[in-house]
Enzyme design. Structure first.
Site: not given
Length: 313
Positions: A87, A89, A91, A112, A195, A242, A259
């Site tokens: 889990t 922020k 998605a 996602k 993937e 990020d 991400d």
């Protein structure tokens, strides 16, 4: 890795080519346009027998050609949701098995799913979205005003930006190495299929870098892989935006970057250099705390190198 390991670069204007003529050909390609988002068209036959869903491959934007041999693209395949992997922020990531019934054709996918505007927790989007524009002024105004429609547009931009960046970086990595990212399987609305990085037989995801305690030789190898990946990102005009030990995976000795919805154009975004510098500080601090000599992970030196590679003096 030293500054002189890479070709010297001259200044460039924003309208000029990004790379010098003596640089590798893969770094001269223009970035592809972000994909057009399409929403699923639900109908009475969407659910396959047994509670699974039919494959949405024919409705989606597909990842780069050639598709990997392991990927199931048959329209007769069914997608079985095996539960939540992670889990986040903005998605949640689910584990999905795509399989063709009565055959041995199957693959695991990380799916996602971006939350809708009412349930997303990621509100730090203003800085990341600078430099991103959509073509119609109505959408730009809605995004700037954070209307309900505008927030949904922003959610779509996260998915589209991540898909476009992963597609670009996958092509670079597949041809030349130096960066590893999950293969972007498909994009449908605000759902991104990737993937699965890990052990597909056991369904175990690769550990995050933050979970690892590498020995000195492995630590050095992972750092060198990270620097290579950051240089590739910079030469493509990107900063992760990020980056941390929590969005780097370690699989079979290879560092895999994940991400990237907030990927930043370091030239078009006025805050691009600051995002890049923060990425370097965060990951550099982790490696230094694990025993990498501080001189090797000096954030100022690495940031300066990456800004030069991005064409920013």
């Amino acid at each position: 890795m030293r500054d002189d390991d890479f070709p010297a670069r001259g200044r460039r204007g924003r309208g000029k080519g990004r790379f010098d003529d003596d640089e590798p050909q893969f770094l001269k390609r223009g970035r592809p346009a972000e994909p057009v988002l399409t929403d699923p068209d639900p109908g009475p036959d969407d659910d396959a027998p047994g509670g699974d869903a039919w494959s949405t491959w024919d409705q989606a934007v597909h990842g780069p050609d050639p598709h990997p041999a392991w990927l199931v693209t048959e329209l007769a395949a069914r997608d079985t949701d095996l539960g939540v992997l992670k889990t986040g922020k903005e998605a949640d990531v689910h584990l999905v098995r795509r399989a063709v019934p009565d055959t041995d054709r199957s693959c695991l996918l990380a799916v996602k799913r971006y939350r809708d505007a009412q349930h997303r927790l990621f509100h730090r989007d203003a800085g990341y979205l600078e430099g991103r524009r959509v073509r119609r002024s109505r959408e730009n105004r809605a995004m700037a005003g954070r209307t309900a429609f505008g927030r949904q547009m922003i959610a779509g931009q996260w998915a589209a930006a991540e898909f476009a960046a992963l597609s670009r970086l996958w092509e670079i990595g597949a041809e030349h190495g130096r960066i590893a990212v999950p293969y972007p399987v498909q994009l449908l609305g605000t759902e991104l299929m990737l993937e699965f990085v890990g052990d597909p037989d056991e369904g175990l995801a690769a550990p995050r870098l933050a979970q690892c305690r590498p020995e000195p030789a492995e630590l050095r190898s992972l750092w060198e892989q990270l620097v290579d990946a950051l240089v590739v990102l910079a030469r493509a005009g990107y900063a992760h935006g990020d980056l941390s030990p929590y969005n780097l995976l370690v699989h079979a000795g290879r560092l895999v970057m994940i991400d990237l919805p907030q990927v930043v154009d370091v030239v078009a975004n006025p805050q691009g250099p600051e995002f890049l510098a923060r990425d370097v500080r965060v990951v550099g601090a982790w490696f230094t705390a694990r025993g990498l000599p501080a001189d090797d992970s000096d954030p100022a030196a690495l940031t300066a190198l990456l800004l030069r590679e991005a064409g920013i003096r």
